[in-house]
Write an enzyme that holds these catalytic residues in place. Structure first.
Site, mmCIF file in Angstrom:
data_model
loop_
_atom_site.group_PDB
_atom_site.id
_atom_site.type_symbol
_atom_site.label_atom_id
_atom_site.label_comp_id
_atom_site.label_asym_id
_atom_site.label_seq_id
_atom_site.Cartn_x
_atom_site.Cartn_y
_atom_site.Cartn_z
ATOM 1 N N LYS A 563 0.882 -1.287 -0.097
ATOM 2 C CA LYS A 563 0.167 -0.076 0.108
ATOM 3 C C LYS A 563 0.882 1.173 0.096
ATOM 4 O O LYS A 563 2.229 1.035 0.119
ATOM 5 C CB LYS A 563 -0.878 -0.005 1.279
ATOM 6 C CG LYS A 563 -0.266 -0.265 2.616
ATOM 7 C CD LYS A 563 -1.374 -0.450 3.722
ATOM 8 C CE LYS A 563 -2.012 -1.652 3.643
ATOM 9 N NZ LYS A 563 -3.313 -1.792 3.675
ATOM 10 N N ARG A 564 0.386 2.341 -0.219
ATOM 11 C CA ARG A 564 1.146 3.764 -0.171
ATOM 12 C C ARG A 564 1.852 3.909 1.387
ATOM 13 O O ARG A 564 1.165 3.321 2.211
ATOM 14 C CB ARG A 564 0.356 4.622 -0.407
ATOM 15 C CG ARG A 564 -0.236 5.175 -1.972
ATOM 16 C CD ARG A 564 1.047 5.047 -2.820
ATOM 17 N NE ARG A 564 1.792 6.307 -2.795
ATOM 18 C CZ ARG A 564 1.839 7.286 -3.305
ATOM 19 N NH1 ARG A 564 0.731 7.576 -4.254
ATOM 20 N NH2 ARG A 564 2.457 8.356 -2.931
ATOM 21 N N LYS A 569 -0.484 3.890 8.255
ATOM 22 C CA LYS A 569 -0.777 2.403 7.727
ATOM 23 C C LYS A 569 0.341 1.571 8.469
ATOM 24 O O LYS A 569 0.353 0.547 8.269
ATOM 25 C CB LYS A 569 -0.535 2.530 6.241
ATOM 26 C CG LYS A 569 -1.621 3.004 5.483
ATOM 27 C CD LYS A 569 -1.370 3.162 3.988
ATOM 28 C CE LYS A 569 -2.449 3.654 3.096
ATOM 29 N NZ LYS A 569 -3.582 2.811 2.797
ATOM 30 N N THR A 661 -9.070 -1.225 0.583
ATOM 31 C CA THR A 661 -9.709 -2.042 -0.562
ATOM 32 C C THR A 661 -8.665 -3.086 -0.922
ATOM 33 O O THR A 661 -9.216 -4.201 -1.339
ATOM 34 C CB THR A 661 -9.954 -1.160 -1.964
ATOM 35 O OG1 THR A 661 -8.803 -0.646 -2.373
ATOM 36 C CG2 THR A 661 -11.009 -0.623 -1.709
ATOM 37 N N LYS A 665 -8.878 -7.345 -1.827
ATOM 38 C CA LYS A 665 -8.340 -7.984 -2.964
ATOM 39 C C LYS A 665 -7.665 -9.173 -2.440
ATOM 40 O O LYS A 665 -7.710 -10.425 -2.933
ATOM 41 C CB LYS A 665 -7.270 -7.106 -3.550
ATOM 42 C CG LYS A 665 -7.878 -5.950 -4.282
ATOM 43 C CD LYS A 665 -6.642 -4.862 -4.620
ATOM 44 C CE LYS A 665 -7.394 -3.534 -4.709
ATOM 45 N NZ LYS A 665 -6.429 -2.652 -5.154
HETATM 46 C C1 LIG Z 1 -6.037 -1.501 -4.113
HETATM 47 C C2 LIG Z 1 -4.873 -0.509 -4.399
HETATM 48 C C3 LIG Z 1 -4.519 0.309 -3.458
HETATM 49 C C4 LIG Z 1 -5.207 0.538 -2.272
HETATM 50 O O1 LIG Z 1 -4.817 -0.274 -1.097
HETATM 51 P P1 LIG Z 1 -4.923 0.077 0.276
HETATM 52 O O2 LIG Z 1 -4.319 -1.474 1.033
HETATM 53 O O3 LIG Z 1 -6.509 -0.399 0.740
HETATM 54 O O4 LIG Z 1 -4.250 1.179 0.707
HETATM 55 C C5 LIG Z 1 -3.221 1.197 -3.596
HETATM 56 N N1 LIG Z 1 -2.472 0.854 -4.837
HETATM 57 C C6 LIG Z 1 -2.933 -0.097 -5.529
HETATM 58 C C7 LIG Z 1 -2.030 -0.192 -6.898
HETATM 59 C C8 LIG Z 1 -4.129 -0.672 -5.448
HETATM 60 O O5 LIG Z 1 -4.342 -1.714 -6.546
#
Ligand SMILES: *Cc1c(COP(=O)(O)O)cnc(C)c1O
Length: 839
Positions: A563-564, A569, A661, A665
């Site tokens: 994630k970023r 986080k 999100t 996934k």
């Molecule tokens: C889904 C997605 C995110 C969001 O990830 P989080 O864990 O919810 O912050 C960020 N970057 C990419 C490339 C993603 O596919």
């Protein structure tokens, strides 16, 4: 006589990736060769892999065109309510494979490319990601477009066509280096420029008040050039439009009255106007906000494209009857496109000459606002003096909105001056600013958060005064992800295995995954699920070996935190756990890769890479623990790493991650979650049962309580020897002997101003990780838990999310338009009308 089908025969019957008909394959090969020849002007002697990708992209695109035209004809004819999804980000990633899947062409294309002697995966890898987003918010917009098309909604994505998307991240000596994302360099076969629909957008100038009303005059004009990209629904012949706007200087921009010397300078100056759509700002949940400059071009960019969407409502004004049911719904993806609200008011009042109250009713009924964060630094506050210069008429309209809003509150709460101050759209004191969230709430008929827990915080804490005023306005719409990209595309092995068990309808109705509960004790199914995961891991390990020259053991646990990078986080907490595992050598169960992603963010990246360097080269640890920083995290990399993951890290401080999100996934792709009760993790635990996730740490109430007591990081450091050891090592230069002070800012932050309380959850996190390691040793029990999670993931389809927006906010029915396939002739009456409209 019947006999059981072999694996291969069963797979053949699965058509979720399309049917391979000989005609289909022949037609695709013809299209490919035609485009190689006529579009790319190459033959097979000189064509490069990029030419082959482009030829295939054009051949696939040909299959979109008829459906795209026909869908738009249907919208024109049947005139359903239009949905405009306004977003400054659409994080689309790649388009080729998604198009093949949604059109049911994947298998036929695979066969055609094979027959042509080419390698499909190699061609797919050539496509640049459309990286027009920072992270979750932008990717959500992309998933929503897929779901809206799949549900047959007459929807449009409206945004900006950034010439440069999110920067490419390179790691040099453990430090992040940014590289420009020149994604359009080789052309973009998926977009169609529409210069005939170019529109003027006005900036600056002044307002004249005449008897006929306000007139905005002496403005500077920038032209907005739209580029349309087709958005196919899954196997339903619907193709919607994503319209992204690009800034162009008008031909008279600085080009009037020049002499020879000024002419060159005038041409060069055109860049100023065109800079508006030059580059996506790398700004996620407030990072870099403080580093952002006065930003006049950034704000121009924010208002440019989204004005156009407001304008879509304009020609419909006369048709809006009876109120309050306008034929247009506009959804604001966070406050970034908020200026569309005063812009629509300006069109109604100044141009259409509607009375204010009527204009305001329609505007409110048209707009709805989605809040994506409660972090105060990420809530937008635009300086009044900037808006006054850039959009003087809009500022007046905002003042008028505010006056009426405050009068209304004063009538309900007499003598409550503090309430008026708290609820004003304008913040006084210091620099005067517009609170953009307040503008959005007041200007919308619906306000939603993105997960239950977040919507509750929005309603009861962050915007509680507004909820007291209009409680019915506040809603929840838990985020979702599209199962087309995040299962069919990225994990075909698992998608097909599921289809063999429960049929193919789950792709359109993900709630059907509950049928998998029946197979939780089916030994064969358990082995097959484990086998698919193992194959994905082997494939990803090969990718890592090729890209990073690191070897990882594919039977180790792939523990992934992607994630970023952001303090909330808590990548740092993961890092401390890695150091703790390292200090405990030998680790209990072998572990694989970890995390990708301004001063603190860069230092966190450097720290992870520094720890990785030591851990990965320690002969005592060997292959038992490997730490890999995945460079340049993006949609196409997420598609590779998520299906190969065993353990998904979702460890934000409770109350800070609005939804997430990524968590969804991973769940859908057969990873188990270690996480806090934050964002959508709460609902994932609700769906799967808390015993099927690794939940640890403080709940929101505990965080609130700790804030009241006062969080004292030192106390945890003194009490927990392994935490003390890890921190002492980082502080004393154990990992960075050449520069022992390197991480002093990080350590100082953790002790003295850690808003996200890493030390407070460290102990629970480490203990929870021990439980994870123990379960991982029992492969069968682990896989059964995985199956229970997949079976419970149905709620997290963005189809479900969009159905809720359609029902509760936009007031439209999904799927009441059935678009026939393009090769099927319409009936004669229809043809006549359409030929008439087309002529
Ligand atoms: C889904 C997605 C995110 C969001 O990830 P989080 O864990 O919810 O912050 C960020 N970057 C990419 C490339 C993603 O596919």
């Amino acid at each position: 006589m019947s006999r059981p089908l072999s694996d291969q025969e069963r797979r053949k019957q699965i058509s979720i990736r399309g049917i391979v008909g000989a005609e289909n394959v022949a037609e695709l090969k013809r299209g490919f060769n035609r485009h190689l020849h006529f579009t790319l002007v190459k033959d097979r002697n000189v064509a490069t892999p990029r030419d082959y990708y482009q030829a295939l992209a054009h051949a696939v695109r040909d299959h979109l065109v008829g459906r795209w035209l026909r869908t738009q004809q249907y919208y024109y004819e049947k005139d359903p309510k239009r949905i405009y999804y306004l977003s400054l980000e659409f994080y689309m990633g790649r388009t080729l494979q998604n198009t093949m899947i949604n059109l049911g062409l994947q298998n036929a294309c695979d066969e055609a490319i094979y027959q042509l002697g080419l390698d499909m995966e190699e061609l797919e890898e050539i496509e640049e990601d459309a990286g027009l987003g920072n992270g979750g918010l932008g990717r959500l917009a992309a998933c929503f477009l897929d779901s809206m098309a799949t549900l047959g909604l007459a929807a449009y994505g409206y945004g900006i066509r950034y010439e440069y998307g999110i920067f490419n991240q390179k790691i040099r000596d453990g430090w992040q280096v940014e590289e420009a994302d020149d994604w359009l360099r080789h052309g973009n076969p998926w977009e169609k420029a529409r210069p005939e629909y170019m529109l003027p957008v006005h900036f600056y100038g002044r307002v004249e008040h005449t008897a006929a009303g306000a007139k905005w005059v002496d403005t500077q004009v920038v032209l907005a050039l739209p580029y349309d990209t087709p958005v196919p629904g899954y196997m339903n012949n619907t193709v919607n439009t994503m319209r992204l706007w690009s800034a162009r200087a008008p031909n008279d921009f600085n080009l009037r009255d020049f002499n020879v010397g000024d002419y060159i300078q005038a041409v060069l100056d055109r860049n100023l106007a065109e800079n508006i759509s030059r580059v996506l700002y790398p700004n996620d949940n407030g990072w870099l906000k403080t580093a952002e400059q006065p930003l006049s071009s950034g704000h121009c960019r924010d208002v440019l494209g989204v004005f156009q969407a407001a304008r879509m409502g304009c020609p419909r004004v006369p048709h809006v009857s009876p109120l309050p049911s306008p034929q247009v719904a506009i959804q604001l993806n966070d406050t970034h496109p908020a200026m569309a609200i005063p812009e629509l008011m300006r069109i109604f009042v100044d141009i259409e000459k509607l009375p204010w109250n009527k204009a305001w009713d329609i505007t409110k009924q048209t707009f709805a606002y989605t809040n994506h964060t409660v972090l105060p630094e990420a809530l937008e506050r635009w300086p009044v003096d900037l808006v006054e210069k850039l959009l003087p008429r809009h500022l007046q309209i905002i003042y008028e909105i505010n006056q009426r809003h405050l009068d209304h509150i004063a009538s309900l709460f007499p003598n409550d001056v503090d309430r008026l101050r708290r609820m004003s759209l304008i913040e006084e004191g210091g620099t005067k600013r517009i609170n953009m969230a307040h503008l959005c709430i007041v200007g919308s008929h619906a306000v939603n958060g993105v997960a239950k827990i977040h919507s509750e915080i929005v309603k009861t804490q962050v915007f509680k005064d507004f909820a007291a005023l209009e409680p019915e306005k506040f809603q929840n719409k838990t985020n979702g992800i599209t199962p087309r990209r995040w299962l069919l595309l990225c994990n075909p092995g698992l998608a097909e295995l599921i289809a063999e068990k429960i049929g193919e309808d789950y792709v359109r109705d993900l709630s059907q995954l509950t049928k998998l509960h029946e197979f939780v004790d089916d030994d064969l199914f358990i082995r097959e699920v484990a086998k698919v995961k193992q194959e994905n891991k082997v494939k990803f390990a090969l990718y890592l070996e090729k890209e990073y020259k690191v070897k990882i053991n594919p039977s180790s646990m792939f523990d992934v935190h992607v994630k970023r990078i952001h303090e909330y986080k808590r990548q740092l907490m993961n890092c401390l756990h890695i150091v703790t595992m390292y200090n405990r050598k030998p680790p209990r169960a072998p572990r694989g890769p970890a995390a990708p992603g301004y001063h603190m963010a860069k230092m966190i990246i450097k720290l992870i890479n520094t720890v990785a360097q030591v851990v990965n080269n320690d002969p005592v640890v060997g292959s038992k623990l490997k730490v890999i920083f995945l460079e340049n995290y993006r949609v196409s990399l997420a598609e590779k790493v998520i299906p190969a993951t065993d353990l998904s890290e979702q460890i934000s401080t409770a109350g800070t991650e609005a939804s997430g999100t990524g968590n969804m996934k991973f769940m859908l792709n057969g990873a188990l979650t270690i996480g806090t009760m934050d964002g959508a993790n709460v609902e994932m635990a609700e769906e799967a049962g808390e015993e099927n996730l690794f939940i640890f740490g403080m709940r929101v109430e505990d965080v609130t309580e700790l804030d009241r007591e006062g969080y004292n990081a030192q106390e945890y450091y003194n009490r927990l020897p392994e935490l003390k050891q890890a921190i002492d090592q980082i502080k004393s230069g154990f990992f960075s002997p050449d520069e022992p002070d390197l991480f002093k800012d990080v350590v100082n932050m953790l002790f003295h101003h850690d808003r996200f309380k890493v030390f407070a959850d460290y102990e629970a996190y480490v203990k929870c990780q021990e439980k994870v390691s123990e379960l991982y040793l029992n492969s069968k029990a682990w896989t059964k838990m995985v199956i229970r999670n997949i079976a419970a993931a149905g709620k997290f389809s963005s189809d479900r999310t969009i159905k809720e927006y359609a029902r509760d906010i936009w007031h439209v029915e999904p799927s009441d338009l059935k678009i026939p396939p393009p090769n099927e002739p319409r009936d004669a009456a229809e043809d006549k009308t359409l030929n008439g409209t087309a002529a």
